[in-house]
Design a protein around this motif. Structure first.
Motif, PDB file in Angstrom:
ATOM      1  N   SER A 193      68.219  26.158  31.458  1.00 50.85           N
ATOM      2  CA  SER A 193      67.967  26.045  30.037  1.00 50.85           C
ATOM      3  C   SER A 193      68.765  26.825  29.124  1.00 50.85           C
ATOM      4  N   LEU A 251      67.801  28.166  26.512  1.00 55.52           N
ATOM      5  CA  LEU A 251      66.895  29.105  25.906  1.00 55.52           C
ATOM      6  C   LEU A 251      66.818  30.301  26.881  1.00 55.52           C
ATOM      7  N   SER A 308      69.646  34.259  26.497  1.00 54.88           N
ATOM      8  CA  SER A 308      69.571  35.503  25.565  1.00 54.88           C
ATOM      9  C   SER A 308      70.595  36.606  26.300  1.00 54.88           C
ATOM     10  N   TYR A 361      71.902  28.234  16.340  1.00 50.04           N
ATOM     11  CA  TYR A 361      70.935  28.011  17.578  1.00 50.04           C
ATOM     12  C   TYR A 361      70.254  29.195  18.009  1.00 50.04           C
ATOM     13  N   PHE A 362      71.061  30.448  18.278  1.00 45.35           N
ATOM     14  CA  PHE A 362      70.774  31.727  18.813  1.00 45.35           C
ATOM     15  C   PHE A 362      69.995  32.235  17.656  1.00 45.35           C
ATOM     16  N   LYS A 382      68.144  30.807  15.441  1.00 45.72           N
ATOM     17  CA  LYS A 382      66.791  29.984  15.192  1.00 45.72           C
ATOM     18  C   LYS A 382      65.984  30.278  16.530  1.00 45.72           C
ATOM     19  N   ASN A 383      66.113  30.714  17.439  1.00 47.41           N
ATOM     20  CA  ASN A 383      65.634  30.821  18.852  1.00 47.41           C
ATOM     21  C   ASN A 383      65.703  32.325  18.874  1.00 47.41           C
ATOM     22  N   LYS A 384      65.843  33.056  18.055  1.00 44.02           N
ATOM     23  CA  LYS A 384      65.671  34.624  18.263  1.00 44.02           C
ATOM     24  C   LYS A 384      66.404  35.118  19.259  1.00 44.02           C
ATOM     25  N   MET A 385      67.645  34.571  19.645  1.00 44.74           N
ATOM     26  CA  MET A 385      68.168  35.229  20.979  1.00 44.74           C
ATOM     27  C   MET A 385      69.452  35.955  20.471  1.00 44.74           C
ATOM     28  N   GLU A 438      70.232  20.837  27.060  1.00 44.11           N
ATOM     29  CA  GLU A 438      70.011  20.774  25.710  1.00 44.11           C
ATOM     30  C   GLU A 438      71.142  20.339  24.903  1.00 44.11           C
ATOM     31  N   ILE A 441      72.373  20.375  21.238  1.00 47.40           N
ATOM     32  CA  ILE A 441      71.889  21.582  19.789  1.00 47.40           C
ATOM     33  C   ILE A 441      72.082  21.064  18.752  1.00 47.40           C
TER      34      ILE A 441
END
Lengths: 342, 395
Positions: free
Chosen positions: A140, A142, A145, A164-165, A167-170, A220, A222
């Motif tokens: 995935s 996600l 990171s 995207y990174f 938003k997903n705190k990566m 995904e 995005i």
């Protein structure tokens, strides 16, 4: 000193010639006898030269369709390969007449950049590709990171990636190149863990890697990436020709007109087909656009209908084997919908 | 000839068409008018065409959110920062690569240049081969050689080459332990500054003493002892407040430590090795340019070869070396824009991305030109000061 003065005069005179008033694009194109088409520097399925140097792909075929509509001859196209960074300037400055280069339609590009998008020839979305052999267990986006991500500069892809990174705190480490070939080479050499671009592009790029089977495209999607051709803003006639060439391709598919049966279809008594193929008595839909009345016949003879173009370049008839999905006609549950010619 | 007549202030004779002063004035005015009208015309043409093509113009975009990330950020930068900050990051990266490149190129260039004059046949020939190879290959190819030929073929992150002192080398770059200074480490910095000040003072006094009495003092070794000794003493006194952050293996790559990316490394090596070839030739020319009589005269005075080189040859050679050296520094700075080929985010690459995301090509290119111009002018300003200090002081 005289020489300097003459030099300056000469330079000024040259400048004046360069800025000579611009006529309508259709007239300019007709006058020079060919269509100058801006394509990518090589993206399989969209625009890439084959082993004989002929440009293949949906985007290249779209330019052929426009040339067929204008000249009745699909070979009257010259292709200009452009990097992501060069593409808009090339169109703005008149270096190309049409930009058919897997370009995402956005509000900013439509307004502030002086472009006019004519339609969505391919509904795409951004995805990620990784080397599954080197990164087992990653299935995935996600899980990315900390990864180094290869991306082409000056694209919407680069912006979506950052969003995207975030938003997903990566965290990630961008590895950015200007040219597609450079990104491909860096990813293939293992400089980055993941490659991000439009999903259709990922499938195409995967084929060009040294061991395609090792790489997987993550599930995904995005972003929304509506890809389509663009023309310069402010030339309505030319924009109409490009836009209706696209609609004609869709209408031909919907009406069942193919490259093979277009000549037979000319004798059809279905008024819808008659209007489309210019065989309706007194119909002048082509002429109103500034083209000949048999413009759709020319287009379909040259590149087939939209469905044929899709299957040949990216679908079942190509190594990419991408399913029609949302790019199917509206009658088959997709998003491709051509307003009627009438 | 015209100017000579003006200088002498001779009255002009004959028709006023033949009057050199009037002719000169006429042509100068004409050139100024032509120059300004063509500039005005270019600006006017650009503005008019941008409006005609419905392209946004102006510098307002600099305050908008950039939205893209940059891999090397010397100052804090995220995708939420402005385009202006992105450009500053690019400019700083250019300055970093240029400064590092100039230092490395100078060191390598001087070594090779002196090596070409060596008595040792092998050293001389190796240096000649170096110069002939690197001087005759386009810098872009040298960059690709390092990037694709040397660094890209290193092993992947999970099979990193383990180097001494906890450093690693893989295709993602070069990883070094990073020094983490603990409490009380300010003392070491203070000690270092103090040592430098003391060394300078000792050098001054030694020179004065030598002038007055002729006695020499071992300035070099005293300075070394001070500059190394004092900070070490301070380090021990403050309880050794130093730990190291070692690079460690994580999911995708090594994390922690100090990471030099391959883009930076290959650009630095390529630019400095390329420029070093030219600097070597400049240095050789400079040393050769000092007449042999100078060396012989110094030897006749009883100086040994070390002092001859240091006190007689090098000061005179530097006068020949510095002006062309400035050009090489400027070349290196400008060549750093080749970074775009391997994706190092220097000014050209970053401004290019900004240009593409905003579509404002004219403004983007204008900013780039101004930035490089200012950078080059500052470099030449600094080098002119150095040159003025090195110039022959006639007494």
């Amino acid at each position: 000193m005289k020489h300097i003065a003459i030099g300056i005069l000469g330079a000024a005179a040259l400048g004046f010639v360069a800025s000579a008033a611009s006529a309508g694009t259709l007239d300019t194109v007709k006058q020079k006898g060919f269509l100058q088409c801006g394509v990518s520097t090589g993206l399989a399925g969209f625009s890439a030269p084959d082993d004989k140097g002929d440009w293949k792909g949906i985007d290249a075929d779209f330019c052929r369709a426009v040339a067929a509509a204008v000249f009745g001859d699909a070979s009257k196209v010259k292709f200009t390969p452009l990097s992501a960074k060069e593409r808009f300037t090339a169109l703005q400055s008149g270096e190309v007449d049409i930009l058919s280069r897997n370009t995402t339609w956005t509000s900013n590009r439509d307004s502030a950049l002086g472009l006019d998008f004519v339609g969505i020839t391919y509904y795409d979305g951004q995805g990620f590709m990784i080397n599954a052999k080197k990164l087992p267990g990653v299935n995935s986006a996600l899980q990315l990171s900390g990864a180094a991500v290869c991306v082409q500069s000056g694209t919407t892809t680069e912006l979506n990636l950052a969003d995207y990174f975030k938003k997903n705190k990566m965290e990630y480490n961008p590895v950015v190149f200007e040219k597609l070939e450079e990104v491909n080479a860096a990813y293939d050499a293992g400089r980055c863990d993941a490659y991000t671009t439009d999903q259709s592009g990922l499938y195409g790029i995967r084929l060009t890697l040294s061991s395609p089977a090792d790489h997987v495209v993550l599930p995904e999607i995005i972003s929304k990436e509506p890809l389509g051709p663009a023309v310069r803003q402010g030339d309505d006639q030319w924009a109409h020709i490009a836009r209706w060439t696209y609609f004609a391709l869709l209408n031909a598919e919907e009406a069942g007109i193919t490259q093979a049966n277009v000549e037979e279809m000319k004798t059809s008594t279905d008024p819808n087909i008659q209007r489309l193929l210019g065989t309706e008595p007194d119909g002048k839909y082509g002429a109103d656009l500034g083209l000949s009345n048999d413009w759709v016949v020319n287009i379909v003879k040259a590149v087939g209908n939209y469905g044929e173009m899709f299957e040949r370049n990216v679908g079942s008839g190509s190594p990419l084997k991408i399913a029609r999905g949302i790019n199917a006609l509206w009658t088959k549950g997709g998003l491709q919908y051509g307003p009627p010619v009438r | 000839m015209a100017s000579q007549e003006i200088l002498r202030g001779e009255p002009s004779r004959g028709s006023f068409i033949n009057d050199p002063r009037i002719r000169s004035l006429f042509f100068q005015t004409l050139v100024v008018i032509l120059l300004f009208s063509s500039i005005w015309w270019i600006v006017h043409n650009v503005i008019e065409n941008l409006q005609r093509l419905h392209i946004a113009s102006g510098f307002g975009f600099l305050k908008s959110r950039a939205g893209f990330d940059i891999s090397d950020t010397p100052i804090a930068y995220t995708s939420d920062s402005t385009y202006f900050r992105a450009l500053v990051v690019g400019l700083l990266n250019t300055i970093i690569i240029a400064a590092a490149g100039i230092v490395l190129a100078t060191v390598v260039g001087f070594l090779i240049g002196i090596g070409r004059l060596s008595q040792n046949w092998l050293i001389r020939k190796i240096c000649t081969v170096y110069v002939e190879i690197f001087r005759n290959i386009p810098p872009l190819l040298v960059i690709f050689f390092w990037y694709s030929g040397v660094l890209a073929v290193l092993p992947p992150p999970r099979e990193s080459i383990h180097l001494p002192l906890g450093s690693f080398l893989n295709q993602r770059g070069f990883y070094l332990p990073r020094a983490v200074w603990g409490d009380g480490s300010w003392l070491i910095g203070v000690a270092l500054l103090l040592a430098i000040a003391m060394a300078w003072f000792v050098a001054q006094r030694a020179r004065q003493r030598q002038r007055a009495t002729g006695q020499q003092f071992p300035v070099f070794w005293t300075s070394v002892a001070l500059i190394v000794g004092l900070p070490v003493l301070a380090f021990l006194l403050s309880g050794m407040p130093l730990t190291f952050d070692f690079p460690k293996q994580s999911t995708f790559n090594l994390t922690g430590g100090f990471w030099i990316k391959p883009e930076f490394l290959s650009l630095l090596l390529a630019l400095s090795f390329y420029t070093a070839a030219f600097i070597a030739e400049i240095v050789r020319a400079g040393i050769r340019g000092v007449s042999k009589g100078q060396t012989e005269a110094a030897a006749a005075l009883g100086l040994r070869s070390g002092p001859i080189l240091r006190l007689v040859v090098i000061p005179q050679a530097m006068r020949i070396v510095i002006p062309p050296l400035t050009s090489q520094y400027l070349n290196l700075t400008k060549n750093s824009s080749l970074a775009i080929a391997i994706g190092y985010p220097d000014l050209t690459a970053t401004a290019g991305t900004v240009l593409n995301q905003t579509g404002q090509a004219v403004e983007g290119v204008f900013i780039m030109m101004i930035a490089y111009l200012v950078l080059s002018l500052v470099t030449s300003f600094v080098m002119n000061i150095v040159n003025a200090r090195m110039a022959l002081v006639e007494r």
